[in-house]
Design an enzyme around this catalytic site. Structure first.
Site, PDB file in Angstrom:
ATOM      1  N   GLY A   6      36.111  44.948  42.362  1.00 27.51           N
ATOM      2  CA  GLY A   6      36.481  44.046  41.237  1.00 27.51           C
ATOM      3  C   GLY A   6      37.827  43.478  41.536  1.00 27.51           C
ATOM      4  O   GLY A   6      38.607  44.054  42.295  1.00 27.51           O
ATOM      5  N   LEU A  25      40.790  43.854  39.431  1.00 28.49           N
ATOM      6  CA  LEU A  25      41.774  44.829  39.238  1.00 28.49           C
ATOM      7  C   LEU A  25      41.458  46.114  40.488  1.00 28.49           C
ATOM      8  O   LEU A  25      42.598  46.339  40.971  1.00 28.49           O
ATOM      9  CB  LEU A  25      41.633  45.462  38.008  1.00 28.49           C
ATOM     10  CG  LEU A  25      42.730  46.615  37.783  1.00 28.49           C
ATOM     11  CD1 LEU A  25      43.869  46.331  38.215  1.00 28.49           C
ATOM     12  CD2 LEU A  25      42.409  47.407  36.420  1.00 28.49           C
ATOM     13  N   THR A  44      31.495  44.072  32.519  1.00 33.31           N
ATOM     14  CA  THR A  44      32.653  42.859  32.005  1.00 33.31           C
ATOM     15  C   THR A  44      31.770  41.718  31.527  1.00 33.31           C
ATOM     16  O   THR A  44      32.744  40.831  31.169  1.00 33.31           O
ATOM     17  CB  THR A  44      33.532  42.745  33.202  1.00 33.31           C
ATOM     18  OG1 THR A  44      32.716  42.058  34.331  1.00 33.31           O
ATOM     19  CG2 THR A  44      34.180  43.910  33.908  1.00 33.31           C
ATOM     20  N   TYR A  52      30.681  44.898  23.491  1.00 32.28           N
ATOM     21  CA  TYR A  52      31.646  45.267  24.540  1.00 32.28           C
ATOM     22  C   TYR A  52      32.868  45.991  24.179  1.00 32.28           C
ATOM     23  O   TYR A  52      33.046  47.194  24.777  1.00 32.28           O
ATOM     24  CB  TYR A  52      32.088  43.840  25.249  1.00 32.28           C
ATOM     25  CG  TYR A  52      33.478  44.089  26.418  1.00 32.28           C
ATOM     26  CD1 TYR A  52      32.931  44.550  27.656  1.00 32.28           C
ATOM     27  CD2 TYR A  52      34.620  43.997  26.024  1.00 32.28           C
ATOM     28  CE1 TYR A  52      33.792  44.762  28.557  1.00 32.28           C
ATOM     29  CE2 TYR A  52      35.736  44.076  27.014  1.00 32.28           C
ATOM     30  CZ  TYR A  52      35.113  44.649  28.100  1.00 32.28           C
ATOM     31  OH  TYR A  52      36.318  44.731  29.230  1.00 32.28           O
ATOM     32  N   LYS A  86      33.562  50.225  25.194  1.00 32.68           N
ATOM     33  CA  LYS A  86      34.919  50.536  25.789  1.00 32.68           C
ATOM     34  C   LYS A  86      35.607  51.540  24.809  1.00 32.68           C
ATOM     35  O   LYS A  86      36.477  52.490  25.305  1.00 32.68           O
ATOM     36  CB  LYS A  86      35.892  49.298  25.998  1.00 32.68           C
ATOM     37  CG  LYS A  86      35.292  48.395  26.885  1.00 32.68           C
ATOM     38  CD  LYS A  86      35.293  48.811  28.540  1.00 32.68           C
ATOM     39  CE  LYS A  86      36.497  48.903  29.003  1.00 32.68           C
ATOM     40  NZ  LYS A  86      36.480  49.302  30.421  1.00 32.68           N
TER      41      LYS A  86
END
Length: 306
Positions: free
Chosen positions: A11, A13, A74, A137, A141
């Site tokens: 990804g 990051l 994501t 989301y 998380k």
């Protein structure tokens, strides 16, 4: 020799994390790999690691000194219709990683998000502020955070990220400049545009400090200093790229209704870094200026001007 495992290494990051650990100097040029430290890296992508598979996770974590978990679902809007699947990846899978880290004495850095907050504040959220996610989301998380912290891990919340290795707002604005005379961008969402290369280097510093025992476990906010609206950011992108910022037109979030609610205010405080002896990230404008000089973004800017 320290052995690092990067999950989600394919990804945006994740790729910058691998670069920050392997290149002689990181793209941002501030604090990458230390020459006196020998580093071995395992870069795990979703093609070779299913983080929801506890046995696979346990096998891979074994032998590593530190894990940075950048694997994530994501797609914020799709999470509204697929919350259970998104939470499997963003939440429950963290238990697999945390459990394996506990067994092996491995440090864990879990990447999280500003979306664990409701966005109703008007001043930066401290790391200790109560969480209150407003979308699926964010709920997933938050579960991941809780599972990481329960076993003495580190949680780094970030937001408004962009970089060379994935879809993001900065790249989108530059691409639109090549095809549209004007672009409508919202003024009523405030945050901290954060370059993933700068975040990656800060995470490397945190990981190094964690291994040295000088960074206390807990929550850290990994975002750029300062704040901006999406409209501010878009105008600054155009200005720095040599484009006319007046091509960016103001609008409101109401004009871009999406399935998942977004926090209106996503500015995060950075006080926790002092305890780890690590400085906060620079201002978002400084980061953007560096990012636009990197080959990928520079090519997009050149194309937008032509």
């Amino acid at each position: 020799m320290t052995r690092w495992l990067i999950t989600g290494a394919g990804g945006m990051l994740g790729r910058d994390l691998v670069a920050a650990l392997t290149e002689p100097t990181a793209p941002y040029g501030r604090h990458a790999r230390r020459s006196e430290t020998s580093v071995e890296i395992t870069a795990a992508t979703r093609d070779n690691l299913d983080v929801t598979d506890a046995a696979a996770v346990a096998s891979l974590v074994s032998g590593h000194d530190i894990v940075i978990n950048a694997a994530a679902w994501t797609d914020v809007d799709a999470a509204e219709d697929h919350e259970d699947v998104a939470t499997d990846i963003n939440g429950r899978a963290v238990n697999n990683i945390a459990a394996a880290c506990t067994v092996n004495g491995t440090k864990l850095i879990q990447i999280s998000t500003d979306y664990v907050f409701d966005g109703t504040r008007t001043s930066p959220y401290p790391e200790t502020h109560p969480t209150s996610p407003i979308n699926a989301y964010g709920r997933g998380k938050l579960l991941g955070e809780q599972l990481a912290l329960r076993t003495g891990g580190y949680v780094v919340r970030t937001a408004w990220t962009y970089g060379d290795h994935g879809p993001n707002f900065v790249a989108t604005m530059l691409k639109l400049a090549a095809t549209r005379p004007t672009v409508d961008v919202v003024t009523d969402q405030i945050g901290q545009p954060t370059w993933t290369a700068a975040l990656a280097e800060q995470l490397v510093r945190l990981g190094t400090a964690a291994l040295a025992g000088t960074a206390p476990p807990g929550v850290y906010h990994g975002t750029a200093s300062g704040q901006a609206s999406w409209h501010d950011l878009a105008r600054t992108i155009y200005d720095m790229a040599g484009l006319d910022p007046d091509r960016i037109k103001p609008t409101t979030a109401e004009a871009f209704a999406r399935p998942a609610k977004r926090p209106a205010y996503s500015v995060l405080g950075h006080d926790a870094w002092a305890a780890a002896g690590i400085p906060p990230q620079p201002d978002w404008r400084v980061q953007l200026d560096h990012a636009l000089s990197e080959p990928g973004m520079a090519d997009l800017a050149k194309a937008a001007r032509s």
